[in-house]
Design a protein around this motif. Structure first.
Motif, PDB file in Angstrom:
ATOM      1  N   MET A  65      37.644  46.095  43.781  1.00 50.74           N
ATOM      2  CA  MET A  65      36.554  45.822  42.839  1.00 50.74           C
ATOM      3  C   MET A  65      35.247  45.707  43.608  1.00 50.74           C
ATOM      4  N   THR A  66      34.214  46.398  43.156  1.00 53.79           N
ATOM      5  CA  THR A  66      32.906  46.309  43.787  1.00 53.79           C
ATOM      6  C   THR A  66      32.103  45.183  43.161  1.00 53.79           C
ATOM      7  N   ASP A  67      31.001  44.825  43.824  1.00 52.65           N
ATOM      8  CA  ASP A  67      30.171  43.733  43.332  1.00 52.65           C
ATOM      9  C   ASP A  67      29.605  44.039  41.950  1.00 52.65           C
ATOM     10  N   ASP A  68      29.393  45.311  41.663  1.00 56.79           N
ATOM     11  CA  ASP A  68      28.835  45.682  40.364  1.00 56.79           C
ATOM     12  C   ASP A  68      29.855  45.560  39.232  1.00 56.79           C
ATOM     13  N   ASP A  69      31.139  45.480  39.547  1.00 51.11           N
ATOM     14  CA  ASP A  69      32.170  45.379  38.510  1.00 51.11           C
ATOM     15  C   ASP A  69      32.226  43.997  37.870  1.00 51.11           C
ATOM     16  N   GLY A  70      31.766  42.994  38.585  1.00 53.09           N
ATOM     17  CA  GLY A  70      31.813  41.628  38.072  1.00 53.09           C
ATOM     18  C   GLY A  70      31.995  40.648  39.212  1.00 53.09           C
ATOM     19  N   PRO A  71      31.909  39.364  38.908  1.00 57.15           N
ATOM     20  CA  PRO A  71      32.019  38.354  39.958  1.00 57.15           C
ATOM     21  C   PRO A  71      33.444  38.212  40.470  1.00 57.15           C
ATOM     22  N   PRO A  72      33.609  37.810  41.730  1.00 54.59           N
ATOM     23  CA  PRO A  72      34.951  37.458  42.205  1.00 54.59           C
ATOM     24  C   PRO A  72      35.442  36.225  41.459  1.00 54.59           C
ATOM     25  N   ARG A  73      36.740  36.000  41.483  1.00 55.74           N
ATOM     26  CA  ARG A  73      37.333  34.934  40.677  1.00 55.74           C
ATOM     27  C   ARG A  73      37.759  33.750  41.530  1.00 55.74           C
ATOM     28  N   LEU A  74      37.062  32.651  41.405  1.00 57.90           N
ATOM     29  CA  LEU A  74      37.462  31.347  41.919  1.00 57.90           C
ATOM     30  C   LEU A  74      37.718  31.340  43.433  1.00 57.90           C
ATOM     31  N   THR A  75      36.965  32.147  44.183  1.00 60.90           N
ATOM     32  CA  THR A  75      37.190  32.189  45.629  1.00 60.90           C
ATOM     33  C   THR A  75      36.685  30.932  46.323  1.00 60.90           C
ATOM     34  N   ARG A  76      35.822  30.151  45.680  1.00 64.77           N
ATOM     35  CA  ARG A  76      35.314  28.926  46.303  1.00 64.77           C
ATOM     36  C   ARG A  76      36.281  27.756  46.163  1.00 64.77           C
ATOM     37  N   LEU A  77      37.309  27.907  45.335  1.00 62.77           N
ATOM     38  CA  LEU A  77      38.245  26.811  45.085  1.00 62.77           C
ATOM     39  C   LEU A  77      39.434  26.882  46.036  1.00 62.77           C
ATOM     40  N   THR A  78      39.741  25.760  46.665  1.00 62.73           N
ATOM     41  CA  THR A  78      40.984  25.642  47.418  1.00 62.73           C
ATOM     42  C   THR A  78      42.109  25.216  46.487  1.00 62.73           C
ATOM     43  N   PHE A  79      41.831  24.212  45.669  1.00 62.25           N
ATOM     44  CA  PHE A  79      42.771  23.736  44.651  1.00 62.25           C
ATOM     45  C   PHE A  79      42.135  23.951  43.280  1.00 62.25           C
ATOM     46  N   HIS A  80      42.957  24.185  42.282  1.00 63.77           N
ATOM     47  CA  HIS A  80      42.431  24.386  40.929  1.00 63.77           C
ATOM     48  C   HIS A  80      42.326  23.035  40.225  1.00 63.77           C
TER      49      HIS A  80
END
Length: 252
Positions: free
Chosen positions: A1-16
């Motif tokens: 997925m490229t940056d133009d496709d949309g944001p990455p998902r929850l990469t800043r979270l270690t735990f949900h």
């Protein structure tokens, strides 16, 4: 997925959830000391706590159950990177009525709704957790509670159809655990800092992407979702707590 496709998902979270690295480390140390052979994680997401427990308890094997295939795939990648693939299974399935137990250690962090269809699922979920844990085992329940009774205007700004009955206070939550056949070994609650780190990290990938792509075709819908969630957080900030209860089953 490229940056133009949309944001990455929850990469800043270690735990949900609002769980700090320091609290997780202490929790894993206490639980690993019980020498579990089997670990079951209900509503595991990508199973970060599960994987840390398997690392700390080399003889243990684990199963994580969730219905989100994307999160489970992340868990499998993380397990592979840590050399744990042969000791853990990430199963894409419902936990309702699951036959995965009994396990020496059962985790259910922010996922009591995975064990019950009730509007307020915690009491039924606790009974299910008692069924799923081995007689000499432990349950770790991460469950919401009201820090104080929410005001009507606060409820109106929370999640859709939020009501005061969605949660109880901490004392009542502990009473429900006792009624379900447990004794509370350890009671702790998420701090304001843990909540702020979680809620910020939950939105951060999308917020940064939106700032860089304000005219993208999906930007308007994303902006509405982010603004709505932030408003909900501001309504329950300091009102909704999260308890981490380590529970010991009473001998039958």
């Amino acid at each position: 997925m490229t940056d133009d496709d949309g944001p990455p998902r929850l990469t800043r979270l270690t735990f949900h959830g609002p769980l700090s690295d320091a609290r997780a480390t202490a929790l894993v140390r206490r639980l690993a000391a019980t020498r579990p052979r089997t670990v079951l994680d209900i509503g595991c997401g990508w199973g970060e706590l599960l994987l840390r427990l398997l690392e700390a308890a080399p003889g243990a094997r684990g199963v994580g159950v969730d219905v989100n295939g994307e999160d489970l795939a992340r868990g499998r990648r993380n397990a592979g990177a840590r050399g744990l693939t042969d000791r853990v299974v990430f199963a894409e399935e419902s936990a309702l009525g699951t036959g995965r137990g009994p396990a020496d250690l059962v985790l259910c962090l922010g996922a009591s709704q995975a064990l019950s269809t009730a509007a307020s699922p915690v009491a039924e979920a606790l009974r299910e957790l008692r069924r799923l844990v081995a007689e000499d085992g432990r349950v770790v329940l991460g469950e919401g509670f009201w820090e104080r009774p929410p005001a009507p205007d606060e409820l109106a700004r929370m999640w859709p159809e939020a009501s005061a009955g969605d949660h109880c206070d901490l004392g009542t939550l502990l009473d429900l655990a006792v009624e379900a056949g447990f004794r509370p070994e350890w009671t702790e609650t998420a701090s304001r800092e843990e909540w702020e780190e979680f809620e910020s990290a939950y939105q951060a990938d999308s917020e940064v992407w939106l700032a860089r792509h304000p005219e993208h075709p999906s930007a308007a819908a994303l902006r509405d979702r982010l603004d709505r969630h932030r408003a909900q957080w501001m309504a329950y900030r300091g009102v909704l707590g999260l308890a981490y209860l380590t529970l010991v089953p009473v001998a039958r």
